[in-house]
Write an enzyme that holds these catalytic residues in place. Structure first.
Site, PDB file in Angstrom:
ATOM      1  N   TYR A   1     -59.359  -7.947  91.761  1.00 29.99           N
ATOM      2  CA  TYR A   1     -58.586  -8.878  90.689  1.00 29.99           C
ATOM      3  C   TYR A   1     -58.194  -9.997  91.508  1.00 29.99           C
ATOM      4  O   TYR A   1     -58.032 -11.340  91.320  1.00 29.99           O
ATOM      5  CB  TYR A   1     -57.622  -8.227  89.774  1.00 29.99           C
ATOM      6  CG  TYR A   1     -56.707  -8.919  88.920  1.00 29.99           C
ATOM      7  CD1 TYR A   1     -57.650  -9.342  87.840  1.00 29.99           C
ATOM      8  CD2 TYR A   1     -55.505  -9.224  88.982  1.00 29.99           C
ATOM      9  CE1 TYR A   1     -56.753 -10.146  86.404  1.00 29.99           C
ATOM     10  CE2 TYR A   1     -54.999  -9.870  88.063  1.00 29.99           C
ATOM     11  CZ  TYR A   1     -55.743 -10.347  86.689  1.00 29.99           C
ATOM     12  OH  TYR A   1     -55.148 -10.983  85.748  1.00 29.99           O
TER      13      TYR A   1
ATOM     14  N   GLY B   1     -43.561   5.492  90.557  1.00 35.52           N
ATOM     15  CA  GLY B   1     -42.580   4.991  91.782  1.00 35.52           C
ATOM     16  C   GLY B   1     -41.148   5.504  91.397  1.00 35.52           C
ATOM     17  O   GLY B   1     -41.064   6.303  90.321  1.00 35.52           O
TER      18      GLY B   1
HETATM   19  P1  NAD Z   1     -57.464  -8.934  77.781  1.00 36.28           P
HETATM   20  O1  NAD Z   1     -58.257  -7.802  78.532  1.00 36.28           O
HETATM   21  O2  NAD Z   1     -56.661  -8.560  76.412  1.00 36.28           O
HETATM   22  O3  NAD Z   1     -58.385 -10.085  77.595  1.00 36.28           O
HETATM   23  C1  NAD Z   1     -59.735 -10.360  78.222  1.00 36.28           C
HETATM   24  C2  NAD Z   1     -60.696 -10.713  77.295  1.00 36.28           C
HETATM   25  O4  NAD Z   1     -61.868 -11.092  78.304  1.00 36.28           O
HETATM   26  C3  NAD Z   1     -61.374  -9.631  76.693  1.00 36.28           C
HETATM   27  O5  NAD Z   1     -61.618  -9.970  75.302  1.00 36.28           O
HETATM   28  C4  NAD Z   1     -62.529  -9.136  77.314  1.00 36.28           C
HETATM   29  O6  NAD Z   1     -63.561  -8.409  76.791  1.00 36.28           O
HETATM   30  C5  NAD Z   1     -63.013 -10.402  78.056  1.00 36.28           C
HETATM   31  N1  NAD Z   1     -63.924 -10.439  79.065  1.00 36.28           N
HETATM   32  C6  NAD Z   1     -63.721  -9.552  80.139  1.00 36.28           C
HETATM   33  N2  NAD Z   1     -64.609  -9.821  81.157  1.00 36.28           N
HETATM   34  C7  NAD Z   1     -65.552 -10.826  80.483  1.00 36.28           C
HETATM   35  C8  NAD Z   1     -66.773 -11.294  81.008  1.00 36.28           C
HETATM   36  N3  NAD Z   1     -67.277 -11.106  82.135  1.00 36.28           N
HETATM   37  N4  NAD Z   1     -67.346 -12.049  79.912  1.00 36.28           N
HETATM   38  C9  NAD Z   1     -66.780 -12.413  78.687  1.00 36.28           C
HETATM   39  N5  NAD Z   1     -65.757 -11.692  78.371  1.00 36.28           N
HETATM   40  C10 NAD Z   1     -65.234 -10.911  79.137  1.00 36.28           C
HETATM   41  O7  NAD Z   1     -56.519  -9.568  78.831  1.00 36.28           O
HETATM   42  P2  NAD Z   1     -55.426 -10.681  78.687  1.00 36.28           P
HETATM   43  O8  NAD Z   1     -54.131 -10.138  79.004  1.00 36.28           O
HETATM   44  O9  NAD Z   1     -55.320 -11.475  77.280  1.00 36.28           O
HETATM   45  O10 NAD Z   1     -55.640 -11.787  79.897  1.00 36.28           O
HETATM   46  C11 NAD Z   1     -56.350 -13.072  79.510  1.00 36.28           C
HETATM   47  C12 NAD Z   1     -56.515 -13.673  80.687  1.00 36.28           C
HETATM   48  O11 NAD Z   1     -55.130 -14.257  81.120  1.00 36.28           O
HETATM   49  C13 NAD Z   1     -57.402 -13.059  81.865  1.00 36.28           C
HETATM   50  O12 NAD Z   1     -58.025 -13.759  82.589  1.00 36.28           O
HETATM   51  C14 NAD Z   1     -56.083 -12.407  82.861  1.00 36.28           C
HETATM   52  O13 NAD Z   1     -56.272 -12.335  84.239  1.00 36.28           O
HETATM   53  C15 NAD Z   1     -54.910 -13.685  82.373  1.00 36.28           C
HETATM   54  N6  NAD Z   1     -53.710 -12.895  82.737  1.00 36.28           N
HETATM   55  C16 NAD Z   1     -53.016 -12.448  81.870  1.00 36.28           C
HETATM   56  C17 NAD Z   1     -51.692 -11.711  82.334  1.00 36.28           C
HETATM   57  C18 NAD Z   1     -51.094 -11.107  81.274  1.00 36.28           C
HETATM   58  O14 NAD Z   1     -49.751 -10.507  81.415  1.00 36.28           O
HETATM   59  N7  NAD Z   1     -51.385 -10.568  79.973  1.00 36.28           N
HETATM   60  C19 NAD Z   1     -51.164 -12.145  83.309  1.00 36.28           C
HETATM   61  C20 NAD Z   1     -51.678 -12.905  84.236  1.00 36.28           C
HETATM   62  C21 NAD Z   1     -53.050 -13.434  84.024  1.00 36.28           C
END
Ligand code: NAD
Ligand code: UDP
Length: 316
Positions: free
Chosen positions: A147, A207
């Site tokens: 990641y 932890g």
């Molecule tokens: P989440 O897991 O709820 O949502 C991610 C979505 O992406 C899901 O609907 C999943 O099915 C879809 N997905 C995953 N791989 C895929 C692929 N290869 N093709 C198409 N769809 C795909 O997570 P979230 O918390 O909503 O996070 C959304 C974005 O924000 C992500 O990119 C994550 O890295 C970023 N982010 C989130 C946080 C947080 O605290 N929630 C923090 C930092 C970054």
């Protein structure tokens, strides 16, 4: 984006993505949601399914996608450590091939593309709080690396497409965000603690619980994402988006026990490998560029999130 646009949201069936789809539709835009439903759910967007402004495509962004849109938010990627480590090679592919596919579309169409990057760019930070000019402290061969390094490479690709092809990029580094539509079983700390507290089950502290995070409520984050997309072309980021109020996991657990009136006890489990010791965004840049700062503090955001989990889990 003031005039009506057609906007692609990858990962639109997920926690953040589904709230973003709601907001964009509220703002009068047409939304295309592309999701493979690895971690997302149709439940999150079912209220949009009959809406003529909303289209859903089941699609994995590691494969090319041919669409005509006016802007792209690239959110597709599992975000919970448990979920992104489930199939780490696919996580890298989602970050890297997904970025290439979305950047390729933005280049072909001449439209802006926003990347949901992450505080994990900073790894286990040696600088505190984290500013955008800090390069980070990341293990490239550990269990979190799929990641962290995937997202770092995605940022590299965004900036190379910008320098080489003049693509309008918008890179935001999101810090821990929480709210309704998180999956109760996604393994992240807020959902774990709330579900455990509501069920009066032991709260699992990894932890000694002295590690910190800074939690941003979903409505604040969505406002930041939309403001970033609306910036002039020269604004590329990276920009931190998060709430700078910092809490230990022990403080979080105690607050959730108080707010749920729970009988849960705390139990201690091993700290996962490479778990960052502390994390707090410096949001000076977001303030300057976007006139943005979080409005919802932890107690208020947790109260709303607890209500959501209590109603979905039907726990009184
Ligand atoms: P989440 O897991 O709820 O949502 C991610 C979505 O992406 C899901 O609907 C999943 O099915 C879809 N997905 C995953 N791989 C895929 C692929 N290869 N093709 C198409 N769809 C795909 O997570 P979230 O918390 O909503 O996070 C959304 C974005 O924000 C992500 O990119 C994550 O890295 C970023 N982010 C989130 C946080 C947080 O605290 N929630 C923090 C930092 C970054
Ligand atoms: N954590 C915890 N108990 C849990 C889940 C997580 O103590 O049941 C800790 C985890 O070790 C980390 C912090 O909470 O220090 C945040 O974890 P999360 O998985 O939500 O996100 P991260 O910021 O690590 O990506």
């Amino acid at each position: 984006m003031c005039a009506k646009k057609t906007v692609l949201v990858t990962g639109g069936g997920g926690f953040i993505g589904s709230h973003l789809c709601d907001r964009l539709i509220q703002d009068g835009h047409d939304v295309i949601c592309a999701d493979n439903f690895f971690t997302g759910s149709k439940e999150n967007i079912k209220h949009l399914l009959g809406n003529p402004a909303f289209e859903l495509i089941r699609h994995d962004i590691t494969h090319p996608l041919l669409l005509e849109v006016d802007a792209i938010y690239n959110l597709a990627c599992p975000a919970s450590p448990v979920q992104y480590q489930f199939n780490p090679v696919h996580t890298v592919k989602t970050c890297v091939l997904g970025a290439i596919n979305m950047l390729g579309m933005a280049k072909r169409l001449g439209v802006p593309v926003l990347q949901a990057s992450t505080s994990e760019i900073y790894g286990n930070p040696a600088v505190h709080p984290q500013k955008e000019d800090y390069w980070g402290n990341v293990n490239c061969i550990g269990p979190r690396s799929c990641y962290d390094e995937g997202k770092r490479c995605a940022e590299t690709l965004f900036f190379d497409y910008h320098r080489e092809w003049d693509v309008a990029i918008k890179v935001v580094r999101i810090f821990n965000t929480y709210g309704s539509r998180m999956r109760p079983d996604d393994g992240r700390v807020v959902s774990n603690f709330i579900v455990q507290a509501l069920k009066n089950q032991p709260i699992t502290i990894y932890g000694n619980g002295e590690q910190t995070r800074s939690f941003c409520y979903i409505s604040d984050l969505i406002e930041g994402l939309v403001r970033m997309m609306n910036t002039p072309k020269e604004v590329t980021g990276p920009v931190n988006l998060g709430n700078p109020s910092e809490f230990t996991m022990l403080e979080l657990a105690k607050l959730i026990i108080e707010l749920t009136n729970s009988n849960s006890e705390l139990i201690f489990k091993p700290l996962p490998a490479d778990d960052p010791f502390r994390r707090k965004p410096d949001i000076t840049l977001a303030g300057k560029l976007l006139d943005w700062r979080p409005q919802v503090q932890l107690r208020e955001g947790l109260t709303k999130t607890i209500e959501y989990f209590a109603s979905t889990l039907e726990i009184q």
